[in-house]
Scaffold this motif. Structure first.
Motif, PDB file in Angstrom:
ATOM      1  N   MET A  14     -48.798  -2.949  33.616  1.00  7.34           N
ATOM      2  CA  MET A  14     -49.538  -2.319  32.527  1.00  7.34           C
ATOM      3  C   MET A  14     -49.423  -3.147  31.243  1.00  7.34           C
ATOM      4  O   MET A  14     -50.412  -3.339  30.529  1.00  7.34           O
ATOM      5  N   ARG A  15     -48.231  -3.638  30.951  1.00 13.65           N
ATOM      6  CA  ARG A  15     -48.037  -4.458  29.749  1.00 13.65           C
ATOM      7  C   ARG A  15     -48.879  -5.734  29.824  1.00 13.65           C
ATOM      8  O   ARG A  15     -49.465  -6.163  28.829  1.00 13.65           O
ATOM      9  N   LYS A  16     -48.942  -6.352  30.984  1.00 14.49           N
ATOM     10  CA  LYS A  16     -49.729  -7.578  31.137  1.00 14.49           C
ATOM     11  C   LYS A  16     -51.217  -7.306  30.947  1.00 14.49           C
ATOM     12  O   LYS A  16     -51.936  -8.121  30.365  1.00 14.49           O
ATOM     13  N   ASN A  44     -42.874 -11.270  29.963  1.00 12.64           N
ATOM     14  CA  ASN A  44     -42.740  -9.838  30.259  1.00 12.64           C
ATOM     15  C   ASN A  44     -43.564  -8.956  29.328  1.00 12.64           C
ATOM     16  O   ASN A  44     -43.582  -7.743  29.496  1.00 12.64           O
ATOM     17  N   CYS A  45     -44.219  -9.548  28.348  1.00 12.33           N
ATOM     18  CA  CYS A  45     -45.088  -8.810  27.421  1.00 12.33           C
ATOM     19  C   CYS A  45     -44.335  -7.692  26.719  1.00 12.33           C
ATOM     20  O   CYS A  45     -44.878  -6.611  26.480  1.00 12.33           O
ATOM     21  N   GLY A  46     -43.099  -7.948  26.379  1.00 15.67           N
ATOM     22  CA  GLY A  46     -42.277  -6.961  25.690  1.00 15.67           C
ATOM     23  C   GLY A  46     -42.740  -6.710  24.271  1.00 15.67           C
ATOM     24  O   GLY A  46     -42.522  -5.630  23.725  1.00 15.67           O
ATOM     25  N   TYR A  47     -43.377  -7.698  23.657  1.00 10.98           N
ATOM     26  CA  TYR A  47     -43.901  -7.588  22.300  1.00 10.98           C
ATOM     27  C   TYR A  47     -45.268  -8.229  22.277  1.00 10.98           C
ATOM     28  O   TYR A  47     -45.560  -9.101  23.093  1.00 10.98           O
ATOM     29  N   PHE A  48     -46.096  -7.825  21.307  1.00 14.25           N
ATOM     30  CA  PHE A  48     -47.359  -8.526  21.103  1.00 14.25           C
ATOM     31  C   PHE A  48     -47.464  -8.896  19.627  1.00 14.25           C
ATOM     32  O   PHE A  48     -47.990  -8.145  18.813  1.00 14.25           O
ATOM     33  N   LEU A 112     -47.913  -5.695  17.379  1.00 11.06           N
ATOM     34  CA  LEU A 112     -48.803  -4.577  17.687  1.00 11.06           C
ATOM     35  C   LEU A 112     -48.181  -3.702  18.766  1.00 11.06           C
ATOM     36  O   LEU A 112     -47.355  -4.155  19.548  1.00 11.06           O
ATOM     37  N   PRO A 113     -48.603  -2.448  18.828  1.00 12.53           N
ATOM     38  CA  PRO A 113     -48.064  -1.570  19.873  1.00 12.53           C
ATOM     39  C   PRO A 113     -48.411  -2.087  21.263  1.00 12.53           C
ATOM     40  O   PRO A 113     -49.553  -2.472  21.523  1.00 12.53           O
ATOM     41  N   ILE A 114     -47.407  -2.100  22.117  1.00 12.87           N
ATOM     42  CA  ILE A 114     -47.621  -2.465  23.512  1.00 12.87           C
ATOM     43  C   ILE A 114     -46.530  -1.778  24.329  1.00 12.87           C
ATOM     44  O   ILE A 114     -45.351  -2.038  24.141  1.00 12.87           O
ATOM     45  N   TYR A 115     -46.954  -0.861  25.145  1.00  9.79           N
ATOM     46  CA  TYR A 115     -46.044  -0.130  26.035  1.00  9.79           C
ATOM     47  C   TYR A 115     -46.873   0.388  27.198  1.00  9.79           C
ATOM     48  O   TYR A 115     -48.097   0.547  27.081  1.00  9.79           O
TER      49      TYR A 115
END
Length: 132
Positions: A14-16, A44-48, A112-115
């Motif tokens: 989902m993060r990707k 891992n797309c932990g942050y954007f 930016l929000p990413i979860y």
């Protein structure tokens, strides 16, 4: 923590997907730089993070405030940088002239929000705010 591992594959997927959407939607916005992960890595797309540059229509802090007004949680990461905190700012090594890149990035970065459960509608709202 171990319980979360049962959901890790879905969360990363989902993060990707969210990361890809942000990159496609914001990659051509004048004054917004979308840093690229290093080649040959599995991000891992932990942050954007984005960098709000001088040629964007508003400052990073103005964009941050606009997001807050729209009830979007973004974060000014690395702000202030450690060298600007009261206990360090007087040290010779903390002089802004010694850390020009760190100070520049600290004044530009906005995460930016990413979860995993960020909805497409909410992500589209974030993108609309930035695209104007």
């Amino acid at each position: 923590g171990l319980l979360q591992l049962t959901h890790i594959d879905r969360a990363l997927q989902m993060r990707k997907a969210l990361d890809k959407t942000y990159r496609e939607a914001l990659g051509d916005v004048a004054g917004i730089k979308v840093p690229q992960p290093p080649a040959n890595t599995d991000h891992n797309c932990g942050y954007f993070p984005i960098l709000v540059q001088a040629d964007f229509r508003m400052t990073r802090d103005a964009l941050y405030q606009r997001m807050r007004e729209a009830q979007v949680l973004s974060r000014r990461y690395f702000y202030p940088i450690v060298s600007n905190m009261p206990m360090y700012r007087g040290l010779p090594s903390a002089a802004p002239a010694n850390l020009p890149v760190a100070n520049q990035v600290a004044n530009q970065v906005l995460c930016l929000p990413i979860y995993p459960d960020l909805t497409m509608e909410d992500q589209a709202r974030v993108i609309r705010i930035i695209r104007g």
